[in-house]
Scaffold this active site. Sequence first.
Site, PDB file in Angstrom:
ATOM      1  N   LYS A 128     -38.758 -12.100   9.024  1.00  0.00           N
ATOM      2  CA  LYS A 128     -38.608 -10.951   8.916  1.00  0.00           C
ATOM      3  C   LYS A 128     -38.234 -10.665   7.688  1.00  0.00           C
ATOM      4  CE  LYS A 128     -35.336  -7.397  10.421  1.00  0.00           C
ATOM      5  NZ  LYS A 128     -34.313  -7.293   9.220  1.00  0.00           N
ATOM      6  N   ASN A 129     -37.025 -11.026   7.335  1.00  0.00           N
ATOM      7  CA  ASN A 129     -36.474 -10.845   6.085  1.00  0.00           C
ATOM      8  C   ASN A 129     -37.153 -11.390   4.636  1.00  0.00           C
ATOM      9  OD1 ASN A 129     -34.683  -9.235   7.149  1.00  0.00           O
ATOM     10  ND2 ASN A 129     -32.898 -10.681   7.264  1.00  0.00           N
ATOM     11  N   CYS A 187     -30.042  -0.895  10.072  1.00  0.00           N
ATOM     12  CA  CYS A 187     -28.816  -1.055  11.138  1.00  0.00           C
ATOM     13  C   CYS A 187     -27.373  -0.707  10.610  1.00  0.00           C
ATOM     14  CB  CYS A 187     -29.036  -2.442  11.840  1.00  0.00           C
ATOM     15  SG  CYS A 187     -30.129  -3.072  12.681  1.00  0.00           S
ATOM     16  N   ARG A 227     -22.942   0.058   3.642  1.00  0.00           N
ATOM     17  CA  ARG A 227     -23.858  -0.779   3.041  1.00  0.00           C
ATOM     18  C   ARG A 227     -24.410  -0.305   1.665  1.00  0.00           C
ATOM     19  NH1 ARG A 227     -28.171  -2.564   7.397  1.00  0.00           N
ATOM     20  NH2 ARG A 227     -28.455  -4.451   6.002  1.00  0.00           N
ATOM     21  N   ASP A 240     -26.471 -12.703  10.719  1.00  0.00           N
ATOM     22  CA  ASP A 240     -27.577 -12.290  11.754  1.00  0.00           C
ATOM     23  C   ASP A 240     -27.430 -13.121  13.127  1.00  0.00           C
ATOM     24  OD1 ASP A 240     -28.078 -10.574   9.911  1.00  0.00           O
ATOM     25  OD2 ASP A 240     -29.533 -11.448   8.944  1.00  0.00           O
ATOM     26  N   ARG A 262     -37.762  -3.994  15.980  1.00  0.00           N
ATOM     27  CA  ARG A 262     -37.839  -4.130  14.726  1.00  0.00           C
ATOM     28  C   ARG A 262     -37.953  -5.332  14.020  1.00  0.00           C
ATOM     29  NH1 ARG A 262     -33.196  -0.724  11.806  1.00  0.00           N
ATOM     30  NH2 ARG A 262     -34.014  -1.838  10.052  1.00  0.00           N
TER      31      ARG A 262
HETATM   32  N1  EPU Z   1     -22.863  -5.561  -0.946  1.00  0.00           N
HETATM   33  C1  EPU Z   1     -22.336  -4.767  -1.919  1.00  0.00           C
HETATM   34  N2  EPU Z   1     -23.241  -4.206  -2.682  1.00  0.00           N
HETATM   35  C2  EPU Z   1     -24.384  -4.447  -3.016  1.00  0.00           C
HETATM   36  C3  EPU Z   1     -24.996  -5.120  -2.177  1.00  0.00           C
HETATM   37  C4  EPU Z   1     -24.389  -5.791  -0.834  1.00  0.00           C
HETATM   38  O1  EPU Z   1     -21.120  -4.466  -1.888  1.00  0.00           O
HETATM   39  O2  EPU Z   1     -25.292  -3.943  -3.815  1.00  0.00           O
HETATM   40  C5  EPU Z   1     -22.247  -6.242  -0.045  1.00  0.00           C
HETATM   41  C6  EPU Z   1     -22.565  -5.854   1.566  1.00  0.00           C
HETATM   42  O3  EPU Z   1     -21.767  -4.550   1.871  1.00  0.00           O
HETATM   43  C7  EPU Z   1     -22.224  -6.904   2.406  1.00  0.00           C
HETATM   44  C8  EPU Z   1     -22.437  -7.979   1.532  1.00  0.00           C
HETATM   45  O4  EPU Z   1     -22.504  -7.581   0.263  1.00  0.00           O
HETATM   46  O5  EPU Z   1     -20.896  -7.028   2.844  1.00  0.00           O
HETATM   47  C9  EPU Z   1     -23.755  -8.737   1.776  1.00  0.00           C
HETATM   48  O6  EPU Z   1     -24.997  -7.760   1.751  1.00  0.00           O
HETATM   49  P1  EPU Z   1     -26.555  -8.211   1.528  1.00  0.00           P
HETATM   50  O7  EPU Z   1     -26.755  -7.420   0.405  1.00  0.00           O
HETATM   51  O8  EPU Z   1     -26.612  -9.463   1.399  1.00  0.00           O
HETATM   52  O9  EPU Z   1     -27.381  -7.578   2.830  1.00  0.00           O
HETATM   53  P2  EPU Z   1     -28.661  -6.898   2.636  1.00  0.00           P
HETATM   54  O10 EPU Z   1     -29.559  -7.506   1.575  1.00  0.00           O
HETATM   55  O11 EPU Z   1     -28.478  -5.449   2.715  1.00  0.00           O
HETATM   56  C10 EPU Z   1     -29.725  -8.613   4.239  1.00  0.00           C
HETATM   57  C11 EPU Z   1     -30.516  -8.598   5.552  1.00  0.00           C
HETATM   58  C12 EPU Z   1     -29.603  -8.380   6.712  1.00  0.00           C
HETATM   59  C13 EPU Z   1     -28.301  -9.507   6.482  1.00  0.00           C
HETATM   60  C14 EPU Z   1     -27.749  -9.731   5.224  1.00  0.00           C
HETATM   61  C15 EPU Z   1     -26.869 -10.765   5.002  1.00  0.00           C
HETATM   62  C16 EPU Z   1     -32.498  -7.741   4.945  1.00  0.00           C
HETATM   63  C17 EPU Z   1     -33.585  -6.528   5.207  1.00  0.00           C
HETATM   64  N3  EPU Z   1     -31.456  -7.692   5.664  1.00  0.00           N
HETATM   65  O12 EPU Z   1     -29.189  -7.436   3.954  1.00  0.00           O
HETATM   66  O13 EPU Z   1     -30.402  -8.585   7.897  1.00  0.00           O
HETATM   67  O14 EPU Z   1     -27.432  -9.294   7.675  1.00  0.00           O
HETATM   68  O15 EPU Z   1     -28.807  -9.789   4.224  1.00  0.00           O
HETATM   69  O16 EPU Z   1     -27.623 -12.003   5.225  1.00  0.00           O
HETATM   70  O17 EPU Z   1     -32.878  -8.799   4.317  1.00  0.00           O
HETATM   71  C18 EPU Z   1     -30.840  -8.427   9.914  1.00  0.00           C
HETATM   72  O18 EPU Z   1     -31.794  -9.003   9.712  1.00  0.00           O
HETATM   73  O19 EPU Z   1     -30.519  -8.076  11.141  1.00  0.00           O
HETATM   74  C19 EPU Z   1     -30.091  -8.097   8.961  1.00  0.00           C
HETATM   75  C20 EPU Z   1     -29.259  -6.975   8.896  1.00  0.00           C
END
Ligand code: EPU
Length: 431
Positions: free
Chosen positions: A22-23, A117, A122, A307, A399
């Site tokens: 998915k990701n 989610c 975030r 995850d 999802r």
């Molecule tokens: N963060 C910041 N600033 C940013 C971006 C992130 O402070 O600009 C912080 C977040 O608040 C968090 C940490 O950095 O504490 C990691 O966030 P990350 O950006 O890695 O998460 P994401 O890209 O929004 C993706 C996956 C999530 C998964 C996370 C961590 C997708 C669409 N989502 O989210 O997947 O939990 O990486 O591996 O790729 C899921 O599949 O259920 C899911 C939530």
Amino acid sequence: MKKYIVKGGKPLQGEVPISGAKNAAVAILPAALLVNGTCRIENIPQISDVSLIFDILADLGAEVRTINPHAVEINCEHIRSTRTPYELARKIRASYYMIGALLSRFGRAEVPMPGGCNFGVRPIDQHIKGFTAMGAEVTIESGFIHARAEGGHLHGAQVYLDVVSVGATMNVMLAAVLADGNTVIENAAKEPHIVDLANFLNSMGADIRGAGTDVIKVRGVPQLRGGSYSIIPDQIEAGTYMAAVAATGGEILIRNIIPKHLDCISAKLLEMGVEIDEQDDNLLVRRTGALRSTNVKTQPYPGFPTDMQSQIVAALCLAEGTSVVTESVWGNRYRYVDELKRLGANIQVDGKVAVVEGIDHFDGAPIQACDLRAGAAMVIAALAAHGTTEISCVHYIERGYEDIVGKLRGLGADIVAVETPDDTDAAVKVG
Ligand code: EPU
């Protein structure tokens, strides 16, 4: 409203094929916006987050041709808009990848603040920091992120990420692909889907080196050409079935995976007494004896994935002894614990730490999925529970899990999906 009805207590037995990640898919499909030609993308998971991305791409003017249920051809030569539709894009976190891709190709993007989610704050400040370093002006107005490249084109830059972020790493990589000059992303995330996005882009003519390490170098190229690519298997879907067999007992063959991507999950399950045999691109996972407690801390890859946190907690509830789980990626990812408690779980949460006292068994009850992975944990607990569990809000689960009901039925589970016009009138639909 759709629910799952699960009659638990049966050990899982059989084989389960794993779908595309998915990701990875939710980043690779928007990346097609960068390609001047037709790209064929295979091993796409059939999940609702992916359907939303297709709807957004079609709205922007992409031609999307379905080849089979898991493969499409996308042509983005006639994109007519750089503004993604509010109602579609706000529903999904990954819509933020449209910013990097549109900004790189067209020098502008308007995308709603992303949804997804809800497990705490975030932010996307690191994405914006990257775009700004590359010469974009980014503002937020009326719920939309507006990004414009100075002079209509981004330039390469040095981008140091203050937090290890999957989304920011991929978004800056997307933005850098067609920028003038070189971009270096430092403190980059290393998840398998980051390598997959880089491999996809490189196969279309990009010049990206270092994906999978914490320094990624992108040399901007004038354009990408079409090509063909197959998405990697879903590490988290595979890990979810592994946690399920840990909870129920039994023996399952998890097919079409990359075992290396599962090392961080296998290590914990081995500590819990689960037996795992690696066989090329399959894993045989068996649990016959008692489950043992262990401690788990979520971390960016190659650490234990956030995850998988709720799914392993569901299994740890049934382990002998006390387990300590620390969530170090997200601020509030224990909302599901109250639902597990309805089944009899003994879990105390204090901030980032959950202390799980093993219980003898779960007892079935009506429960609710409160997000995608929490929903998967509810399914795992229900499969192991004595009696019947009714899980509502399963749209969250769909999802990210392709045909979870069909795959579990293939493993001998007694689970059906039912459509209920309201809470009282359940009409059974075969799952
Ligand atoms: N963060 C910041 N600033 C940013 C971006 C992130 O402070 O600009 C912080 C977040 O608040 C968090 C940490 O950095 O504490 C990691 O966030 P990350 O950006 O890695 O998460 P994401 O890209 O929004 C993706 C996956 C999530 C998964 C996370 C961590 C997708 C669409 N989502 O989210 O997947 O939990 O990486 O591996 O790729 C899921 O599949 O259920 C899911 C939530």
